[in-house]
Design a protein around this motif. Structure first.
Motif, short mmCIF file in Angstrom:
data_model
loop_
_atom_site.label_atom_id
_atom_site.label_comp_id
_atom_site.label_asym_id
_atom_site.label_seq_id
_atom_site.Cartn_x
_atom_site.Cartn_y
_atom_site.Cartn_z
N VAL A 343 0.82 -1.21 0.00
CA VAL A 343 0.00 0.00 0.00
C VAL A 343 0.86 1.26 0.00
O VAL A 343 0.63 2.17 -0.82
CB VAL A 343 -1.00 -0.01 1.17
CG1 VAL A 343 -1.69 1.35 1.31
CG2 VAL A 343 -2.06 -1.10 0.97
N PRO A 344 1.86 1.39 0.89
CA PRO A 344 2.72 2.59 0.82
C PRO A 344 3.43 2.75 -0.52
O PRO A 344 3.70 3.88 -0.95
CB PRO A 344 3.72 2.36 1.97
CG PRO A 344 3.01 1.48 2.93
CD PRO A 344 2.19 0.56 2.07
N ARG A 346 2.11 2.04 -3.27
CA ARG A 346 1.04 2.22 -4.25
C ARG A 346 0.92 1.04 -5.21
O ARG A 346 0.55 1.20 -6.38
CB ARG A 346 1.22 3.53 -5.02
CG ARG A 346 1.21 4.76 -4.12
CD ARG A 346 1.32 6.05 -4.94
NE ARG A 346 1.40 7.21 -4.06
CZ ARG A 346 0.37 7.82 -3.50
NH1 ARG A 346 -0.85 7.35 -3.71
NH2 ARG A 346 0.54 8.88 -2.72
N SER A 348 -0.87 -1.64 -4.19
CA SER A 348 -2.14 -2.24 -3.79
C SER A 348 -2.97 -1.20 -3.07
O SER A 348 -2.43 -0.27 -2.46
CB SER A 348 -1.90 -3.45 -2.87
OG SER A 348 -3.11 -3.92 -2.33
N LYS A 349 -4.29 -1.35 -3.14
CA LYS A 349 -5.19 -0.48 -2.38
C LYS A 349 -5.48 -1.05 -1.00
O LYS A 349 -6.14 -0.41 -0.19
CB LYS A 349 -6.51 -0.31 -3.14
CG LYS A 349 -6.37 0.48 -4.44
CD LYS A 349 -7.72 0.67 -5.10
CE LYS A 349 -7.60 1.47 -6.38
NZ LYS A 349 -8.92 1.64 -7.06
#
Length: 382
Positions: A343-344, A346, A348-349
């Motif tokens: 996630v950080p 970017r 994956s959401k």
């Protein structure tokens, strides 16, 4: 501590999506409370069954959003403008409260710094391997981790299935947090970092329905694990300075996730060269059995005595906890990688869609007339 000058009023809100089978037991337990709520509100969140009709048949207030809102937090937030009492008790539609739950938990709010409180959650059913394993997890967690965290004034989570909230601070906060998939942990951490209190009330008991099989256990475990690491990502840097003791428990859990593989591998490498495969496996098994027994044995004996559960029943369920723990371990690692790394970057959401961790609850009687705050017996066992 400031003592309340008048009795605090309380509204119960029950978010419900396709809960016509299990909802009656929940509502009956709410209507049996020795200290009754001023109002009970069921949010019929886009149900395609008779959830709303069933709720209306109990004489409670039924709210129907124009469409399915998509998560428990959003359904609960839909109800907040209709609440006019001092406190709000959020109860899952598959959860049954002991008759004296409200009686035991209300006094926690005599301290005006307390913004959230929750009781002791136990398993309603012990029919399948997943339910039996989860029952042991609950007994251990609510009779070891929670009391210690509470004594340190830093509970890691007030369980969302049966927590009471001081209404105005919750509204001022913006309602139940929707930025993570686990609103209960998000708000528990936020409250404490703001200098207020979250508390655990052991005498207030609730029975929750757990996942019945691997399909639903995976869904629930993934949601819990992803939500935990979402909160780590959002809160931990500030928490270290705002609430160091809570940060200690959070980091300890993070280390536990990372250390599990080391705990499994260590006994295989310690004996060194010269051990046969059979000897190495025996050493590993003895290591695993002894450490597991030491870690969970005594708290389970204490829990069984406190809740007046036959120890043989706990021992019968004990082997299944290692299966549920294996599922926990897999999804904790998945969540760690996804929420703290991907996630950080970017890539994956993360987890954004809320899924229930169980099928529709079967219609079964509630744990009737349990003055039994000291009783942990589920509604049905086999």
């Amino acid at each position: 501590m400031t003592t309340a000058t008048r009795p605090l009023t309380l509204t119960v809100i029950v978010p419900a999506h396709n809960e016509e089978q299990g909802l009656p037991a929940t509502l009956e337990s709410l209507l049996r409370q020795t200290v009754p709520a001023e109002e009970i509100i069921v949010i019929d969140d886009g149900s395609t069954d008779r959830t709303g009709e069933v709720a209306a048949g109990y004489g409670v207030t039924v709210l129907r959003p124009p469409r399915n809102l998509g998560s428990k937090a959003k359904a609960q937030n839909y109800a907040l403008p209709f609440c006019t009492t001092d406190l709000v008790l959020a109860v899952d539609a598959d959860t049954v409260l002991a008759d004296d739950y409200i009686e035991h938990i209300k006094p926690a709010f005599d301290d005006e710094d307390v913004l959230i409180a929750s009781g002791c959650v136990q398993s309603r059913f012990e029919r399948t391997w997943a339910e039996r394993g989860r029952s042991v997890e609950y007994l251990y967690g609510f009779h070891w981790n929670r009391p210690i965290e509470n004594m340190a004034n830093s509970p890691v989570v007030c369980s969302g299935c049966c927590s009471v909230f001081r209404l105005q601070p919750l509204v001022d906060f913006g309602g139940f947090p929707e930025r993570t998939i686990v609103e209960d942990m998000d708000y528990t951490w936020s409250v404490q970092m703001a200098g207020k209190k979250a508390v655990y009330v052991s005498a207030a008991v609730a029975w929750a329905a757990d996942p019945e099989d691997l399909t639903y256990l995976r869904k629930q475990t993934w949601r819990w694990a992803a939500g935990y690491f979402q909160n780590v990502r959002i809160h931990l840097p500030r928490m270290i300075f705002k609430k160091p003791m809570l940060a200690f428990w959070v980091v300890l859990k993070l280390w536990e996730t990372i250390a599990v593989p080391l705990w499994l591998v260590l006994p295989l490498v310690v004996p060194g060269v010269g051990f046969s495969i059979g000897d190495a496996f025996l050493w590993w098994f003895l290591w695993w059995l002894s450490t597991s027994t030491l870690m969970i044995g005594l708290p389970l004996v204490y829990a069984a005595r406190k809740r007046k559960i036959p120890l043989r029943r706990v021992l019968r369920n004990l082997p299944y906890v290692f299966l549920t723990k294996l599922v926990d371990f897999c999804y904790q690692w998945k969540a760690l990688v996804v929420e703290l790394v991907l996630v950080p970057l970017r890539l994956s959401k993360g987890l954004v869609n809320y899924e229930k961790g169980r099928a529709d609850t079967p219609a079964v009687p509630a744990p009737a007339a349990r003055a039994g705050v000291e009783s942990g017996e589920p509604a049905t066992t086999t």
